[in-house]
Design a protein around this motif. Sequence first.
Motif, PDB file in Angstrom:
ATOM      1  N   GLU A 131     -10.492   7.524  -8.612  1.00  0.00           N
ATOM      2  CA  GLU A 131      -9.533   8.394  -8.101  1.00  0.00           C
ATOM      3  C   GLU A 131      -8.418   8.135  -7.981  1.00  0.00           C
ATOM      4  OE1 GLU A 131     -10.155  11.487  -6.753  1.00  0.00           O
ATOM      5  OE2 GLU A 131     -12.359  11.489  -6.674  1.00  0.00           O
ATOM      6  N   GLU A 132      -7.299   9.002  -8.454  1.00  0.00           N
ATOM      7  CA  GLU A 132      -5.972   8.560  -8.562  1.00  0.00           C
ATOM      8  C   GLU A 132      -5.110   9.930  -7.603  1.00  0.00           C
ATOM      9  OE1 GLU A 132      -2.105   8.722 -11.580  1.00  0.00           O
ATOM     10  OE2 GLU A 132      -4.373   9.245 -12.208  1.00  0.00           O
ATOM     11  N   GLY A 133      -4.419   9.494  -6.949  1.00  0.00           N
ATOM     12  CA  GLY A 133      -3.678  10.270  -5.631  1.00  0.00           C
ATOM     13  C   GLY A 133      -2.397  10.752  -6.226  1.00  0.00           C
ATOM     14  N   PRO A 134      -1.669  11.467  -5.795  1.00  0.00           N
ATOM     15  CA  PRO A 134      -0.288  11.991  -6.032  1.00  0.00           C
ATOM     16  C   PRO A 134       0.645  10.844  -5.676  1.00  0.00           C
ATOM     17  CG  PRO A 134      -1.145  13.106  -3.880  1.00  0.00           C
ATOM     18  CD  PRO A 134      -2.258  12.271  -4.124  1.00  0.00           C
ATOM     19  N   ALA A 172       0.799  -1.046   0.037  1.00  0.00           N
ATOM     20  CA  ALA A 172       0.117   0.000   0.007  1.00  0.00           C
ATOM     21  C   ALA A 172       0.975   1.186   0.084  1.00  0.00           C
ATOM     22  CB  ALA A 172      -1.036   0.075   1.273  1.00  0.00           C
ATOM     23  N   TYR A 173       1.891   1.315   0.531  1.00  0.00           N
ATOM     24  CA  TYR A 173       2.965   2.269   0.535  1.00  0.00           C
ATOM     25  C   TYR A 173       4.320   1.696   0.539  1.00  0.00           C
ATOM     26  CZ  TYR A 173       3.378   1.657   5.627  1.00  0.00           C
ATOM     27  OH  TYR A 173       3.591   1.003   6.947  1.00  0.00           O
ATOM     28  N   VAL A 174       5.300   2.596   0.211  1.00  0.00           N
ATOM     29  CA  VAL A 174       6.889   2.229   0.481  1.00  0.00           C
ATOM     30  C   VAL A 174       7.317   3.677   1.390  1.00  0.00           C
ATOM     31  CG1 VAL A 174       7.274   0.908  -1.577  1.00  0.00           C
ATOM     32  CG2 VAL A 174       7.178   3.456  -1.905  1.00  0.00           C
ATOM     33  N   SER A 175       8.303   3.304   2.049  1.00  0.00           N
ATOM     34  CA  SER A 175       8.795   4.355   2.965  1.00  0.00           C
ATOM     35  C   SER A 175      10.276   4.713   2.525  1.00  0.00           C
ATOM     36  CB  SER A 175       8.977   3.771   4.591  1.00  0.00           C
ATOM     37  OG  SER A 175       7.497   3.459   4.947  1.00  0.00           O
ATOM     38  N   TYR A 176      10.464   6.020   2.605  1.00  0.00           N
ATOM     39  CA  TYR A 176      11.729   6.609   2.564  1.00  0.00           C
ATOM     40  C   TYR A 176      11.886   7.444   3.688  1.00  0.00           C
ATOM     41  CZ  TYR A 176      11.164   4.652  -1.999  1.00  0.00           C
ATOM     42  OH  TYR A 176      10.941   3.686  -3.016  1.00  0.00           O
ATOM     43  N   GLY A 177      12.991   7.452   4.582  1.00  0.00           N
ATOM     44  CA  GLY A 177      12.932   7.882   5.916  1.00  0.00           C
ATOM     45  C   GLY A 177      11.661   8.088   6.618  1.00  0.00           C
ATOM     46  N   ASN A 178      11.419   9.076   7.147  1.00  0.00           N
ATOM     47  CA  ASN A 178      10.013   9.260   7.690  1.00  0.00           C
ATOM     48  C   ASN A 178       8.748   9.319   6.662  1.00  0.00           C
ATOM     49  OD1 ASN A 178      11.373   8.884  10.196  1.00  0.00           O
ATOM     50  ND2 ASN A 178      11.947  11.153  10.327  1.00  0.00           N
ATOM     51  N   HIS A 179       8.995   9.347   5.537  1.00  0.00           N
ATOM     52  CA  HIS A 179       8.199   9.818   4.624  1.00  0.00           C
ATOM     53  C   HIS A 179       7.649   8.364   3.995  1.00  0.00           C
ATOM     54  CE1 HIS A 179       5.788  11.827   1.587  1.00  0.00           C
ATOM     55  NE2 HIS A 179       6.198  11.151   0.557  1.00  0.00           N
ATOM     56  N   LYS A 180       5.936   8.160   3.909  1.00  0.00           N
ATOM     57  CA  LYS A 180       5.659   7.184   3.170  1.00  0.00           C
ATOM     58  C   LYS A 180       4.779   7.692   2.261  1.00  0.00           C
ATOM     59  CE  LYS A 180       4.138   4.985   7.758  1.00  0.00           C
ATOM     60  NZ  LYS A 180       3.001   4.222   8.722  1.00  0.00           N
ATOM     61  N   LEU A 181       5.141   6.772   0.783  1.00  0.00           N
ATOM     62  CA  LEU A 181       4.716   7.051  -0.316  1.00  0.00           C
ATOM     63  C   LEU A 181       3.638   6.147  -0.735  1.00  0.00           C
ATOM     64  CD1 LEU A 181       6.652   8.176  -3.417  1.00  0.00           C
ATOM     65  CD2 LEU A 181       4.459   6.938  -3.679  1.00  0.00           C
ATOM     66  N   TRP A 182       2.338   6.634  -0.432  1.00  0.00           N
ATOM     67  CA  TRP A 182       1.075   5.661  -0.601  1.00  0.00           C
ATOM     68  C   TRP A 182       0.587   5.633  -2.132  1.00  0.00           C
ATOM     69  CZ3 TRP A 182      -1.460   3.382   3.287  1.00  0.00           C
ATOM     70  CH2 TRP A 182      -1.218   3.637   4.721  1.00  0.00           C
ATOM     71  N   ASN A 183       0.064   4.629  -2.387  1.00  0.00           N
ATOM     72  CA  ASN A 183      -0.594   4.124  -3.368  1.00  0.00           C
ATOM     73  C   ASN A 183      -1.926   4.906  -3.418  1.00  0.00           C
ATOM     74  OD1 ASN A 183      -1.105   3.170  -6.199  1.00  0.00           O
ATOM     75  ND2 ASN A 183      -2.449   1.690  -5.322  1.00  0.00           N
ATOM     76  N   TRP A 184      -2.511   5.375  -4.678  1.00  0.00           N
ATOM     77  CA  TRP A 184      -3.740   6.341  -4.538  1.00  0.00           C
ATOM     78  C   TRP A 184      -4.929   5.350  -4.039  1.00  0.00           C
ATOM     79  CZ3 TRP A 184      -7.773   4.398  -7.197  1.00  0.00           C
ATOM     80  CH2 TRP A 184      -7.345   3.455  -8.215  1.00  0.00           C
ATOM     81  N   SER A 185      -4.820   4.140  -4.067  1.00  0.00           N
ATOM     82  CA  SER A 185      -6.142   3.540  -3.442  1.00  0.00           C
ATOM     83  C   SER A 185      -5.817   3.099  -1.844  1.00  0.00           C
ATOM     84  CB  SER A 185      -6.185   1.971  -4.359  1.00  0.00           C
ATOM     85  OG  SER A 185      -4.823   1.216  -4.048  1.00  0.00           O
ATOM     86  N   LYS A 186      -4.787   3.406  -1.413  1.00  0.00           N
ATOM     87  CA  LYS A 186      -4.480   3.001  -0.107  1.00  0.00           C
ATOM     88  C   LYS A 186      -4.480   1.453   0.250  1.00  0.00           C
ATOM     89  CE  LYS A 186      -4.506   7.587   0.939  1.00  0.00           C
ATOM     90  NZ  LYS A 186      -2.987   8.141   1.392  1.00  0.00           N
ATOM     91  N   SER A 187      -4.134   0.636  -0.807  1.00  0.00           N
ATOM     92  CA  SER A 187      -4.408  -0.930  -0.455  1.00  0.00           C
ATOM     93  C   SER A 187      -3.196  -1.235  -1.456  1.00  0.00           C
ATOM     94  CB  SER A 187      -5.661  -1.496  -1.040  1.00  0.00           C
ATOM     95  OG  SER A 187      -6.016  -0.987  -2.369  1.00  0.00           O
ATOM     96  N   PRO A 188      -2.764  -2.598  -1.089  1.00  0.00           N
ATOM     97  CA  PRO A 188      -1.757  -3.140  -1.632  1.00  0.00           C
ATOM     98  C   PRO A 188      -2.120  -4.001  -2.909  1.00  0.00           C
ATOM     99  CG  PRO A 188      -2.358  -4.583   0.345  1.00  0.00           C
ATOM    100  CD  PRO A 188      -3.130  -3.419   0.359  1.00  0.00           C
ATOM    101  N   TYR A 189      -1.339  -3.942  -3.801  1.00  0.00           N
ATOM    102  CA  TYR A 189      -1.649  -4.672  -5.239  1.00  0.00           C
ATOM    103  C   TYR A 189      -0.701  -5.717  -5.243  1.00  0.00           C
ATOM    104  CZ  TYR A 189      -4.660  -1.164  -7.698  1.00  0.00           C
ATOM    105  OH  TYR A 189      -5.588  -0.580  -8.164  1.00  0.00           O
ATOM    106  N   GLY A 190       0.027  -5.987  -4.588  1.00  0.00           N
ATOM    107  CA  GLY A 190       1.038  -7.479  -4.543  1.00  0.00           C
ATOM    108  C   GLY A 190       1.892  -7.333  -5.846  1.00  0.00           C
ATOM    109  N   ASP A 191       2.288  -8.470  -6.771  1.00  0.00           N
ATOM    110  CA  ASP A 191       3.162  -8.378  -7.599  1.00  0.00           C
ATOM    111  C   ASP A 191       2.484  -7.722  -8.796  1.00  0.00           C
ATOM    112  OD1 ASP A 191       4.903  -9.551  -6.050  1.00  0.00           O
ATOM    113  OD2 ASP A 191       4.767 -11.498  -6.682  1.00  0.00           O
ATOM    114  N   LEU A 192       3.419  -6.705  -9.518  1.00  0.00           N
ATOM    115  CA  LEU A 192       2.764  -6.135 -10.830  1.00  0.00           C
ATOM    116  C   LEU A 192       3.874  -5.864 -11.725  1.00  0.00           C
ATOM    117  CD1 LEU A 192       0.642  -2.903  -9.635  1.00  0.00           C
ATOM    118  CD2 LEU A 192      -0.108  -4.979 -10.500  1.00  0.00           C
TER     119      LEU A 192
END
Length: 668
Positions: free
Chosen positions: A665-668, A355-375
């Motif tokens: 909806e597509e998020g940043p 659903a997201y990947v982390s870089y330092g203290n920042h979480k970069l979320w997918n727009w759907s807020k849910s995991p997609y597995g292997d893509l």
Amino acid sequence: MLRFLLNPLLAALITISASAQSVPVAANGAEPNPGPVAGADDAAIFNRKNARIISLKIPAPRGPIIDREGHPFAQNRVAYQLAVQYEQFENEDRAAVIAWGRQRVELAKAFYESVREPTDDELYEHYRHRRWLPFYISEPLDPETAEGFRSKLTRGLELMAVYERYYPEKSLASHIVGYTGSVGKLPTGPINLNEPMWELSEGRAGFEKIFNNELEGQPATLRLLFNEEGEMLLREQKGQPRAGGAVVSTLNMRWQKRAEKVLDQHSKRGAMVVIDVATGEVLVLASKPGFDLNQWIPGISETEYAKLREDPDKPLYARAFQGVYPPASSFKPIIALAALNDGTINERTTINCPAYVSYGNHKLWNWSKSPYGDLSVIPAIKWSNNPWFAQVGNRVGSGTFLSLARRLGYGTTSGLDLIGEESGLMPTPEWVRKTYGRPITEGDAANWSIGQGAVLATPLQVAQAMAGIANGGALPKLHLMMQVQDSYGRVIRTAQPERRHWLGVDAEAIRIVREGMRQVVDGGTGRSAGLSWTEVCGKTGTGQWGPERKKQGVAWFAGFLPAEEPRLAFACLYEGRPGEKVSGGRNAAPMVPAFFNSFRDEIKEMVEPAPKALLVVDEVEAQENEEGVLRAIPVSPLELEEFEPDEADIPRALPVDPTELEELEEGP
């Protein structure tokens, strides 16, 4: 084309203005008797203080600015100015001269309230130095208004014909066409040799300024001779004013009108760009809002200009090429293309997408807020998965994907004939170190990979990059000027299709990215951009824009069509209001069918392959044909086989399932 547009106007202006501007006209419109022409025996008049030889410049009309089909964005028309025409007085007492002039001004104000109120000094000084010439007391009037005043003119009041710039489409393409301004007020002292008969103008913005030299014409000269009593003895014109050349834009006025209407219907502020992939010609370059160019004719008031400048919607701001925004997810195809091209991934490589990947203290979320597995790459583009692109961007490296972005036109101006075009921003290690005092981090690369952070672009740049992906091998050089013609209609400058950059990308990588972009529209985040009559490749984008405190968003849809043999590339931008929640799929994508459906048949004809030169008429066989019908003979059987289209090459219109039209909806 040019002579057809200019000659009737020029002939009318020469006839009207030369007589009206140089000869006092009676209230009934008749010229007074000029009297005998001066001969050798009349030389004594040149020793008299009231006799004059006057040489005037007859300004030439500016050339038109037209679209690719010959429709005018800017042209000239006959206008009229109210003027006081002094007589030669026996009593030249200052008070008497002022009273006579003031009386004419008051008579004019009785039927036209916008008459300029001259000072006493202006009235008297004009009589002293310039009484042979008209004293203008109004701005130019359109012919209809002037005609309504003609019957109200009295002795000493005249309507003088002048050229006036005119923008028949008002605000259409206002940021590209530009406007003119006065070179300077007419002199007020003694008459100068070859001074203009009315105020000259010059280009101040847009094409009017860029092509000012080409648009300016060649003036003619008028020589006037007056005797002591103010009677004209001689009027001699040398040549005729020669109109300026025509500037032919690559814009299609019909398409530009439709684009601006679509922006009006779908946004409060936005932009649309359409580019011919084959030629690099810009067919549409629309910004909303714009402004009426006629406000600058003959000159804009300080109040009107302040109103435009202070308008919160910024109508003077050309969003299509001056607006700098994060490209958001419209940038993601470049990451995929860079990774495929250098072998970091292939079509089957999968990346685990939480659903997201982390870089330092920042979480970069997918727009759907849910995991997609292997893509793999195609569904990652289709669903615009942020974690996939953040991870792949770091694998391929920011230097690699930013380099490709630059080859696609990001980070530099397009080279078009535009004033104030912004170059956007493609960060470099030097820029990051200077700005933040540190090297590039994984967080930077992740953020840039989804088109956020320091990656900034104009709608024109986004559309240009789509043209490069559509072309596949090269970035076409863009053109906004098709040709320049002289006053005789001869082409003196022209633009030819050119390559701006080799992209240096593998054809298979291009194919894979195009397929992902096709699926964006075929059931992905951009389904509302679909067309029933051809397949569209595109990419949605939703980004954070402006100061953080405003929480302002920007929505994109950019791409090209048709999917198989792309001919048109485009970018649609929706600029969100502060606090408004936006998405590329909801706000920008619907602009695509709203625009392109209006030109369905025209575009289908445009994208059809040109018929092959296979057929030759056998004259003998044609004559012997019993039906009397000319028969076309194939050049060779092999070419005849090639002439049959492969069914797989024909674009198919995909059926649309109403259940798929839910908002995405597509998020940043």
